[in-house]
Design a protein around this motif. Structure first.
Motif, PDB file in Angstrom:
ATOM      1  N   ARG A   1      34.292 -31.089  31.865  1.00  0.00           N
ATOM      2  CA  ARG A   1      33.798 -29.729  31.671  1.00  0.00           C
ATOM      3  C   ARG A   1      33.892 -28.905  32.948  1.00  0.00           C
ATOM      4  NH1 ARG A   1      28.663 -27.490  32.165  1.00  0.00           N
ATOM      5  NH2 ARG A   1      27.574 -29.485  32.241  1.00  0.00           N
ATOM      6  N   LEU A   2      33.670 -29.535  34.104  1.00  0.00           N
ATOM      7  CA  LEU A   2      33.682 -28.819  35.380  1.00  0.00           C
ATOM      8  C   LEU A   2      35.001 -28.958  36.125  1.00  0.00           C
ATOM      9  CD1 LEU A   2      30.104 -29.618  36.739  1.00  0.00           C
ATOM     10  CD2 LEU A   2      30.882 -27.583  35.527  1.00  0.00           C
ATOM     11  N   GLY A   3      35.924 -29.761  35.586  1.00  0.00           N
ATOM     12  CA  GLY A   3      37.177 -29.992  36.292  1.00  0.00           C
ATOM     13  C   GLY A   3      36.997 -30.832  37.538  1.00  0.00           C
ATOM     14  N   ALA A   4      36.027 -31.748  37.484  1.00  0.00           N
ATOM     15  CA  ALA A   4      35.701 -32.577  38.644  1.00  0.00           C
ATOM     16  C   ALA A   4      35.994 -34.048  38.355  1.00  0.00           C
ATOM     17  CB  ALA A   4      34.229 -32.410  39.010  1.00  0.00           C
TER      18      ALA A   4
ATOM     19  N   ASP B   1      37.059 -30.780  44.282  1.00  0.00           N
ATOM     20  CA  ASP B   1      37.768 -30.518  45.537  1.00  0.00           C
ATOM     21  C   ASP B   1      38.664 -29.288  45.511  1.00  0.00           C
ATOM     22  OD1 ASP B   1      36.686 -32.910  46.653  1.00  0.00           O
ATOM     23  OD2 ASP B   1      38.210 -34.071  45.576  1.00  0.00           O
ATOM     24  N   ASP B   2      38.889 -28.705  44.337  1.00  0.00           N
ATOM     25  CA  ASP B   2      39.857 -27.605  44.226  1.00  0.00           C
ATOM     26  C   ASP B   2      39.193 -26.408  43.553  1.00  0.00           C
ATOM     27  OD1 ASP B   2      42.148 -26.100  44.185  1.00  0.00           O
ATOM     28  OD2 ASP B   2      43.019 -27.108  42.428  1.00  0.00           O
ATOM     29  N   PRO B   3      38.462 -25.592  44.315  1.00  0.00           N
ATOM     30  CA  PRO B   3      37.725 -24.466  43.718  1.00  0.00           C
ATOM     31  C   PRO B   3      38.637 -23.516  42.941  1.00  0.00           C
ATOM     32  CG  PRO B   3      37.070 -24.813  46.001  1.00  0.00           C
ATOM     33  CD  PRO B   3      38.261 -25.676  45.762  1.00  0.00           C
ATOM     34  N   GLN B   4      38.216 -23.196  41.707  1.00  0.00           N
ATOM     35  CA  GLN B   4      39.011 -22.309  40.855  1.00  0.00           C
ATOM     36  C   GLN B   4      38.470 -20.884  40.821  1.00  0.00           C
ATOM     37  OE1 GLN B   4      41.979 -23.408  39.169  1.00  0.00           O
ATOM     38  NE2 GLN B   4      41.540 -24.927  40.764  1.00  0.00           N
ATOM     39  N   HIS B   5      37.308 -20.657  41.413  1.00  0.00           N
ATOM     40  CA  HIS B   5      36.703 -19.328  41.492  1.00  0.00           C
ATOM     41  C   HIS B   5      36.546 -18.706  40.103  1.00  0.00           C
ATOM     42  CE1 HIS B   5      36.868 -19.264  45.892  1.00  0.00           C
ATOM     43  NE2 HIS B   5      38.013 -19.924  45.745  1.00  0.00           N
ATOM     44  N   VAL B   6      36.023 -19.522  39.192  1.00  0.00           N
ATOM     45  CA  VAL B   6      35.704 -19.073  37.835  1.00  0.00           C
ATOM     46  C   VAL B   6      34.303 -19.565  37.499  1.00  0.00           C
ATOM     47  CG1 VAL B   6      38.114 -19.089  37.067  1.00  0.00           C
ATOM     48  CG2 VAL B   6      36.707 -21.144  36.804  1.00  0.00           C
ATOM     49  N   LEU B   7      33.734 -19.048  36.415  1.00  0.00           N
ATOM     50  CA  LEU B   7      32.443 -19.541  35.959  1.00  0.00           C
ATOM     51  C   LEU B   7      32.623 -20.891  35.267  1.00  0.00           C
ATOM     52  CD1 LEU B   7      30.708 -16.368  34.487  1.00  0.00           C
ATOM     53  CD2 LEU B   7      30.237 -17.504  36.656  1.00  0.00           C
ATOM     54  N   SER B   8      31.667 -21.779  35.475  1.00  0.00           N
ATOM     55  CA  SER B   8      31.734 -23.092  34.834  1.00  0.00           C
ATOM     56  C   SER B   8      31.560 -22.929  33.322  1.00  0.00           C
ATOM     57  CB  SER B   8      30.639 -24.015  35.381  1.00  0.00           C
ATOM     58  OG  SER B   8      29.352 -23.483  35.127  1.00  0.00           O
ATOM     59  N   THR B   9      32.150 -23.868  32.570  1.00  0.00           N
ATOM     60  CA  THR B   9      31.981 -23.872  31.120  1.00  0.00           C
ATOM     61  C   THR B   9      30.560 -24.281  30.780  1.00  0.00           C
ATOM     62  OG1 THR B   9      34.288 -24.502  30.855  1.00  0.00           O
ATOM     63  CG2 THR B   9      32.842 -24.857  28.961  1.00  0.00           C
TER      64      THR B   9
ATOM     65  N   ASN C   1      33.000 -21.534  43.210  1.00  0.00           N
ATOM     66  CA  ASN C   1      33.637 -20.839  44.335  1.00  0.00           C
ATOM     67  C   ASN C   1      33.785 -21.704  45.587  1.00  0.00           C
ATOM     68  OD1 ASN C   1      31.067 -20.833  45.610  1.00  0.00           O
ATOM     69  ND2 ASN C   1      30.530 -18.915  44.589  1.00  0.00           N
ATOM     70  N   ASP C   2      33.430 -22.986  45.462  1.00  0.00           N
ATOM     71  CA  ASP C   2      33.554 -23.878  46.614  1.00  0.00           C
ATOM     72  C   ASP C   2      33.611 -25.317  46.107  1.00  0.00           C
ATOM     73  OD1 ASP C   2      33.637 -24.830  49.248  1.00  0.00           O
ATOM     74  OD2 ASP C   2      32.165 -23.330  49.910  1.00  0.00           O
ATOM     75  N   SER C   3      34.038 -26.215  46.967  1.00  0.00           N
ATOM     76  CA  SER C   3      34.050 -27.631  46.602  1.00  0.00           C
ATOM     77  C   SER C   3      32.625 -28.176  46.657  1.00  0.00           C
ATOM     78  CB  SER C   3      34.948 -28.422  47.553  1.00  0.00           C
ATOM     79  OG  SER C   3      34.493 -28.299  48.887  1.00  0.00           O
ATOM     80  N   PHE C   4      32.388 -29.279  45.933  1.00  0.00           N
ATOM     81  CA  PHE C   4      31.065 -29.896  45.990  1.00  0.00           C
ATOM     82  C   PHE C   4      31.168 -31.391  45.720  1.00  0.00           C
ATOM     83  CE2 PHE C   4      31.419 -28.412  41.555  1.00  0.00           C
ATOM     84  CZ  PHE C   4      31.105 -29.555  40.849  1.00  0.00           C
ATOM     85  N   HIS C   5      30.136 -32.086  46.143  1.00  0.00           N
ATOM     86  CA  HIS C   5      29.962 -33.522  45.896  1.00  0.00           C
ATOM     87  C   HIS C   5      28.494 -33.700  45.559  1.00  0.00           C
ATOM     88  CE1 HIS C   5      29.914 -37.913  47.587  1.00  0.00           C
ATOM     89  NE2 HIS C   5      29.943 -37.889  46.264  1.00  0.00           N
ATOM     90  N   SER C   6      28.209 -34.254  44.370  1.00  0.00           N
ATOM     91  CA  SER C   6      26.817 -34.336  43.930  1.00  0.00           C
ATOM     92  C   SER C   6      26.625 -35.506  42.985  1.00  0.00           C
ATOM     93  CB  SER C   6      26.401 -33.023  43.244  1.00  0.00           C
ATOM     94  OG  SER C   6      27.358 -32.650  42.262  1.00  0.00           O
TER      95      SER C   6
END
Length: 302
Positions: free
Chosen positions: A14-17, A40-48, A101-106
């Motif tokens: 869903r998040l492309g992660a 790792d690859d920000p798409q600068h879109v709203l999450s689904t 809008n940015d990469s994340f690890h969670s």
């Protein structure tokens, strides 16, 4: 009801992660889950938006996210920053979305309403009506942070994580979340005298008979006629270790006994002791004993 998109592979998709996770049935009436996400690859879109369900997600962020733009029920929260080592809570009913809008690890813990109800039922207290939090605002929670750090190395190979250990962690986090953010008030656990002799013998028998660690914590507690909370406290009081720690100790003791036979291949030793393969045995054995199984075997023959 549609399948949840708030844990596991569906969550990552869903998040492309990239995702890795574990789902537990420690609570017979509900699923618990934990998922590690790497984006790792920000798409600068709203999450689904997630599939709507009566569930919460508690996320620990491991990387600085400087401009966190978040919405619930289409209403924007104040822009904030997510700090490493802090948590944020999502109510899936409120259709949470954020800007990628940015990469994340969670690491995300998934708690459906039924799981929180089951935790309260086991504790013998009223159900949690809601979790209290400020939308889009992260918080310090040392308990969730420290428990999550113990899990991080395990996401590389979640299929080989003992159920006994993961069940204990997930139930522990669920209980903590229900108390700290749901206002659950529990009575002290009455296990001051620990396990009786027959309970201790039975618990050790069952753990020894399931060295792969796939014995559910709920089944172990039920065999001793206790709730999971009561059992965990009583076992540690009586044995001086958690069930998982005692399992690892038992595995190593058996491995050392088998390694004294020079004709027994190390992969066979690993299999007999509940390890997934020789490398799994080597990692755990080296951490506990200070040398590899092969070196330990040679030292014994001197």
């Amino acid at each position: 009801m549609a399948a949840s998109t708030s844990y596991g592979k569906a969550f990552g998709k869903r998040l492309g992660a990239r995702s890795s996770g574990y789902a537990s049935r420690a609570l017979s009436k509900a699923m618990l889950a934990v998922t590690e996400l790497r984006y790792d690859d920000p798409q600068h879109v709203l999450s689904t938006p997630p599939v709507e369900e009566d569930a919460f997600v508690v996320a620990l962020h491991l990387k600085f996210f400087p401009r966190y733009r978040y919405w619930e029920n289409d209403r924007p929260a104040r822009e904030s920053s997510l700090l490493p080592g802090q948590i944020i809570i999502y109510d899936i009913k409120r259709k949470p979305i954020f800007h990628l809008n940015d990469s994340f690890h969670s690491v995300h813990y998934y708690f459906p309403r039924a799981a929180l109800d089951a935790v309260a039922e086991e504790a013998g207290v009223p159900s949690v009506t809601d979790l209290h939090y400020n939308p889009g605002v992260c918080m310090d929670d040392p308990v969730v942070r420290d428990l999550t750090f113990t899990l991080l190395p395990l996401f590389a190979d979640p299929q080989n994580v003992p159920r006994l250990f993961m069940d204990s962690v997930l139930v522990g986090v669920a209980h903590h979340v229900a108390c700290r953010y749901g206002g659950m008030r529990v009575r002290p656990v009455t296990a001051a005298s620990g396990l009786t002799r027959w309970q201790q013998v039975r618990a050790k028998e069952l753990i020894s008979a399931n060295l792969d660690g796939n014995l559910p914590l709920a089944a172990l507690a039920a065999e001793c006629g206790m709730s999971m909370r009561q059992f965990l406290k009583a076992f540690k009081l009586s044995v001086g270790a958690t069930p998982h720690q005692w399992l690892l100790r038992r595995r190593i003791e058996l491995a050392q006994m088998l390694l004294r036979d020079p004709d027994l291949p190390i992969p066979a030793v690993a299999s007999s002791c509940g390890f997934s393969d020789q490398s799994h045995l080597t990692r755990v054995f080296t951490a506990k004993v200070g040398m590899t199984p092969a070196v330990w075997r040679r030292e014994c023959r001197k």
